[in-house]
Design a protein around this motif. Sequence first.
Motif, PDB file in Angstrom:
ATOM      1  N   GLU A 133     -99.603  54.251 -41.613  1.00 27.27           N
ATOM      2  CA  GLU A 133     -99.882  53.402 -40.448  1.00 27.27           C
ATOM      3  C   GLU A 133     -98.781  53.546 -39.404  1.00 27.27           C
ATOM      4  OE1 GLU A 133    -102.419  51.571 -39.543  1.00 27.27           O
ATOM      5  OE2 GLU A 133    -103.614  51.901 -41.362  1.00 27.27           O
ATOM      6  N   PHE A 134     -97.547  53.506 -39.863  1.00 24.62           N
ATOM      7  CA  PHE A 134     -96.417  53.644 -38.947  1.00 24.62           C
ATOM      8  C   PHE A 134     -96.420  55.017 -38.273  1.00 24.62           C
ATOM      9  CE2 PHE A 134     -92.117  55.384 -38.405  1.00 24.62           C
ATOM     10  CZ  PHE A 134     -91.651  54.548 -37.399  1.00 24.62           C
ATOM     11  N   LEU A 135     -96.642  56.057 -39.060  1.00 24.51           N
ATOM     12  CA  LEU A 135     -96.607  57.416 -38.520  1.00 24.51           C
ATOM     13  C   LEU A 135     -97.753  57.682 -37.553  1.00 24.51           C
ATOM     14  CD1 LEU A 135     -95.583  59.265 -41.788  1.00 24.51           C
ATOM     15  CD2 LEU A 135     -94.160  58.949 -39.758  1.00 24.51           C
ATOM     16  N   ALA A 136     -98.887  57.006 -37.757  1.00 26.38           N
ATOM     17  CA  ALA A 136    -100.013  57.176 -36.841  1.00 26.38           C
ATOM     18  C   ALA A 136     -99.608  56.756 -35.432  1.00 26.38           C
ATOM     19  CB  ALA A 136    -101.211  56.362 -37.323  1.00 26.38           C
ATOM     20  N   ALA A 137     -98.783  55.712 -35.340  1.00 26.61           N
ATOM     21  CA  ALA A 137     -98.296  55.262 -34.032  1.00 26.61           C
ATOM     22  C   ALA A 137     -97.316  56.255 -33.416  1.00 26.61           C
ATOM     23  CB  ALA A 137     -97.623  53.896 -34.176  1.00 26.61           C
ATOM     24  N   GLN A 138     -96.804  57.166 -34.262  1.00 24.57           N
ATOM     25  CA  GLN A 138     -95.898  58.212 -33.780  1.00 24.57           C
ATOM     26  C   GLN A 138     -96.645  59.522 -33.504  1.00 24.57           C
ATOM     27  OE1 GLN A 138     -92.601  57.322 -33.363  1.00 24.57           O
ATOM     28  NE2 GLN A 138     -93.243  55.297 -34.063  1.00 24.57           N
ATOM     29  N   GLY A 139     -97.972  59.464 -33.614  1.00 22.84           N
ATOM     30  CA  GLY A 139     -98.774  60.642 -33.305  1.00 22.84           C
ATOM     31  C   GLY A 139     -99.019  61.577 -34.462  1.00 22.84           C
ATOM     32  N   ILE A 140     -98.815  61.089 -35.695  1.00 26.39           N
ATOM     33  CA  ILE A 140     -99.027  61.927 -36.877  1.00 26.39           C
ATOM     34  C   ILE A 140    -100.295  61.478 -37.588  1.00 26.39           C
ATOM     35  CG2 ILE A 140     -98.072  62.575 -39.136  1.00 26.39           C
ATOM     36  CD1 ILE A 140     -95.303  62.327 -37.850  1.00 26.39           C
ATOM     37  N   ASP A 141    -101.159  62.416 -37.894  1.00 19.83           N
ATOM     38  CA  ASP A 141    -102.451  62.125 -38.504  1.00 19.83           C
ATOM     39  C   ASP A 141    -102.276  61.462 -39.871  1.00 19.83           C
ATOM     40  OD1 ASP A 141    -104.833  63.354 -40.414  1.00 19.83           O
ATOM     41  OD2 ASP A 141    -105.536  62.806 -38.406  1.00 19.83           O
ATOM     42  N   LYS A 142    -102.917  60.311 -40.065  1.00 16.45           N
ATOM     43  CA  LYS A 142    -102.780  59.541 -41.299  1.00 16.45           C
ATOM     44  C   LYS A 142    -103.292  60.298 -42.507  1.00 16.45           C
ATOM     45  CE  LYS A 142    -104.211  55.288 -41.174  1.00 16.45           C
ATOM     46  NZ  LYS A 142    -105.031  54.069 -40.844  1.00 16.45           N
ATOM     47  N   ASP A 143    -104.488  60.867 -42.382  1.00 13.79           N
ATOM     48  CA  ASP A 143    -105.084  61.559 -43.527  1.00 13.79           C
ATOM     49  C   ASP A 143    -104.282  62.793 -43.915  1.00 13.79           C
ATOM     50  OD1 ASP A 143    -107.097  59.675 -43.667  1.00 13.79           O
ATOM     51  OD2 ASP A 143    -108.477  60.832 -42.408  1.00 13.79           O
ATOM     52  N   ALA A 144    -103.807  63.511 -42.911  1.00 18.36           N
ATOM     53  CA  ALA A 144    -103.010  64.705 -43.191  1.00 18.36           C
ATOM     54  C   ALA A 144    -101.710  64.315 -43.906  1.00 18.36           C
ATOM     55  CB  ALA A 144    -102.700  65.453 -41.893  1.00 18.36           C
ATOM     56  N   PHE A 145    -101.107  63.194 -43.483  1.00 20.51           N
ATOM     57  CA  PHE A 145     -99.882  62.731 -44.125  1.00 20.51           C
ATOM     58  C   PHE A 145    -100.135  62.361 -45.579  1.00 20.51           C
ATOM     59  CE2 PHE A 145     -97.412  59.073 -45.570  1.00 20.51           C
ATOM     60  CZ  PHE A 145     -96.145  59.635 -45.599  1.00 20.51           C
ATOM     61  N   LEU A 146    -101.176  61.557 -45.825  1.00 20.64           N
ATOM     62  CA  LEU A 146    -101.449  61.104 -47.191  1.00 20.64           C
ATOM     63  C   LEU A 146    -101.786  62.266 -48.112  1.00 20.64           C
ATOM     64  CD1 LEU A 146    -103.460  57.877 -46.351  1.00 20.64           C
ATOM     65  CD2 LEU A 146    -101.184  57.997 -47.384  1.00 20.64           C
ATOM     66  N   LYS A 147    -102.494  63.254 -47.587  1.00 22.17           N
ATOM     67  CA  LYS A 147    -102.812  64.439 -48.387  1.00 22.17           C
ATOM     68  C   LYS A 147    -101.537  65.199 -48.748  1.00 22.17           C
ATOM     69  CE  LYS A 147    -105.592  68.662 -48.396  1.00 22.17           C
ATOM     70  NZ  LYS A 147    -106.553  69.501 -47.627  1.00 22.17           N
ATOM     71  N   ALA A 148    -100.659  65.377 -47.767  1.00 22.76           N
ATOM     72  CA  ALA A 148     -99.404  66.091 -48.019  1.00 22.76           C
ATOM     73  C   ALA A 148     -98.497  65.295 -48.948  1.00 22.76           C
ATOM     74  CB  ALA A 148     -98.700  66.379 -46.698  1.00 22.76           C
ATOM     75  N   TYR A 149     -98.474  63.959 -48.778  1.00 20.38           N
ATOM     76  CA  TYR A 149     -97.600  63.096 -49.574  1.00 20.38           C
ATOM     77  C   TYR A 149     -97.866  63.261 -51.070  1.00 20.38           C
ATOM     78  CZ  TYR A 149     -95.129  58.806 -50.966  1.00 20.38           C
ATOM     79  OH  TYR A 149     -94.261  57.902 -51.550  1.00 20.38           O
TER      80      TYR A 149
END
Length: 210
Positions: A133-149
């Motif tokens: 949620e925080f990163l989405a506000a920084q312009g980073i795709d949420k789904d892409a982040f969670l997949k990579a995480y």
Amino acid sequence: MRNLILSAALVTASLFGLPAQAAEPIEAGKQYVELSSPVPVSKPGQIEVVELFWYGCPHCYQFEPTLNPWVEKLPADVNFVRIPALFGGVWNVHGQLFITLEAMKVEQRVHAAIFEAIHKDGKKLATPEEMAEFLAAQGIDKDAFLKAYNSFGVKSQMEKAKKLAMAYQITGVPVLVVNGKYRFDIGSAGGPEQALDVADQLIAKERAAQ
């Protein structure tokens, strides 16, 4: 009168953390520790400076304004690397956040924002969902982040980070390691600026030995 002026200058220097004289040569066992078993560097042929840190560490946060300008001016033969310290619990969660962002090649875009969110805005960033949620506000795709995480690659890098911290024999952060051989921290060096002076001297030592 001359002695009074000199004394006042020395007191002023100590109050503001300024050295009253030129930095003295450093010694193993004083400002830094020489590791008994050198740790291989990530880019052979370059002098490596590693910072081990934790996003939740107030000392790491306070070190940033001193460290970052120094990093930006490092010469081409020096490779600066950040490694998260993984001591369990939220340390590991934040470490996985950092490694994920590195894998996505966006860490530099949000590194400062994460520190600010935790230390100024009171955010915990203790779950992948809160991070996303925080990163989405920084312009980073949420789904892409969670997949990579949750990816195998990130988990492999986590294991590598744990092994490196053990090899460096760290017990806290922030810690700097030069060329896999010399470990020191702000306390042993005498302050943030002094820590970077220690780093500079050790970089010069390694350069001269090449």
